[in-house]
Design a protein around this motif. Structure first.
Motif, short mmCIF file in Angstrom:
data_model
loop_
_atom_site.label_atom_id
_atom_site.label_comp_id
_atom_site.label_asym_id
_atom_site.label_seq_id
_atom_site.Cartn_x
_atom_site.Cartn_y
_atom_site.Cartn_z
N LEU A 85 0.75 -1.31 0.18
CA LEU A 85 0.03 -0.01 0.00
C LEU A 85 1.15 1.26 -0.06
CD1 LEU A 85 -2.54 -1.36 2.66
CD2 LEU A 85 -2.52 -1.42 0.20
N LYS A 86 0.06 2.31 -0.34
CA LYS A 86 0.91 3.56 0.01
C LYS A 86 1.08 4.30 1.12
CE LYS A 86 -0.99 4.93 -4.72
NZ LYS A 86 -1.85 5.81 -4.98
N PRO A 87 2.20 4.67 1.32
CA PRO A 87 2.55 5.19 2.90
C PRO A 87 1.95 6.85 2.74
CG PRO A 87 4.42 4.49 2.07
CD PRO A 87 3.62 4.51 0.94
N GLY A 88 1.27 7.04 3.94
CA GLY A 88 0.77 8.32 4.21
C GLY A 88 -0.79 8.60 3.48
N CYS A 89 -1.52 7.31 3.02
CA CYS A 89 -2.81 7.37 2.55
C CYS A 89 -3.81 6.90 3.65
CB CYS A 89 -2.79 6.48 1.19
SG CYS A 89 -1.95 7.31 -0.18
N PRO A 119 10.99 9.35 8.38
CA PRO A 119 10.68 10.30 9.13
C PRO A 119 10.59 11.84 8.24
CG PRO A 119 12.50 9.11 10.17
CD PRO A 119 11.99 8.54 8.82
N SER A 120 9.82 12.89 8.68
CA SER A 120 9.74 14.23 8.21
C SER A 120 11.09 14.76 8.04
CB SER A 120 8.83 15.17 8.70
OG SER A 120 8.75 16.40 8.10
N ALA A 121 11.64 15.19 7.01
CA ALA A 121 12.61 16.04 6.69
C ALA A 121 12.76 17.62 7.29
CB ALA A 121 13.18 15.88 5.38
N THR A 122 11.62 17.94 7.37
CA THR A 122 11.54 19.16 8.10
C THR A 122 10.78 19.07 9.43
OG1 THR A 122 9.44 19.75 6.85
CG2 THR A 122 11.23 20.15 5.70
N THR A 123 11.07 20.30 10.22
CA THR A 123 10.24 20.32 11.29
C THR A 123 9.02 21.23 11.31
OG1 THR A 123 11.63 22.11 12.03
CG2 THR A 123 12.38 19.97 12.89
#
Length: 166
Positions: A85-89, A119-123
């Motif tokens: 499946l697609k992450p974030g969906c 993990p997110s690259a930005t905060t």
């Protein structure tokens, strides 16, 4: 009395309609279900079909969900894994049967939000709270219970209908 409690078993079946979708990892979900006896009896003449939908993002809730997968279930199946499946969906499952090209739904699962693959690259997405606010709302631990283990077991046996003499 403890021996009686140890011999008690949970029922194998609760006779209720329930379908739960759980996230395993960013690419996999696990689905399990149970149908009430009356529901099983009503659909016994039909081949059960399990469908997985990708739901649109919450800000686009007016769009229709997309059907990703449709599976003819083997007899006596009560769980299923969906992979790749697609992450974030967002996903939701549906079970029923098809007849003359029409799908009849009998039960739907909860909606799950898949986590991102990394993990997110930005905060910028993080929600920061000042430390002062956390200190103001600190929770004071409650006093520990003063009952002994023996007293708790006696209370449990009373509520469970077990008497000391048995």
């Amino acid at each position: 009395m403890l021996k009686l409690i140890d011999r008690m078993e949970l029922p194998q079946w609760y006779d209720e309609n329930k379908m739960v979708l759980l996230v395993v990892d960013p690419y996999t979900v696990y689905l399990y279900w149970q149908l009430a006896f009356s529901q099983c009896k009503a659909i016994k003449e039909h081949q059960q079909v399990l469908r997985l939908f990708e739901l649109p993002p919450e800000q686009l809730a007016h769009e229709q969900p997309g059907l990703l997968n449709s599976i003819l279930l083997p007899a006596f199946t009560d769980n299923w894994y969906f992979n790749e499946l697609k992450p974030g969906c967002r996903y939701q499952a549906d079970m029923g049967w098809e007849q003359n090209g029409v799908f009849y739904s009998i039960i739907k699962s909860n909606t799950v939000n898949m986590p991102p693959a990394a993990p997110s690259a930005t905060t910028s997405q993080a929600k920061w709270r000042p430390v002062e606010h956390l200190q103001e709302t600190a929770i004071i631990p409650a006093a520990l219970p003063t009952q002994t283990v023996k007293e708790l077991i006696q209370q449990m046996s009373f509520y469970m209908g077990i008497n000391e003499a048995s």
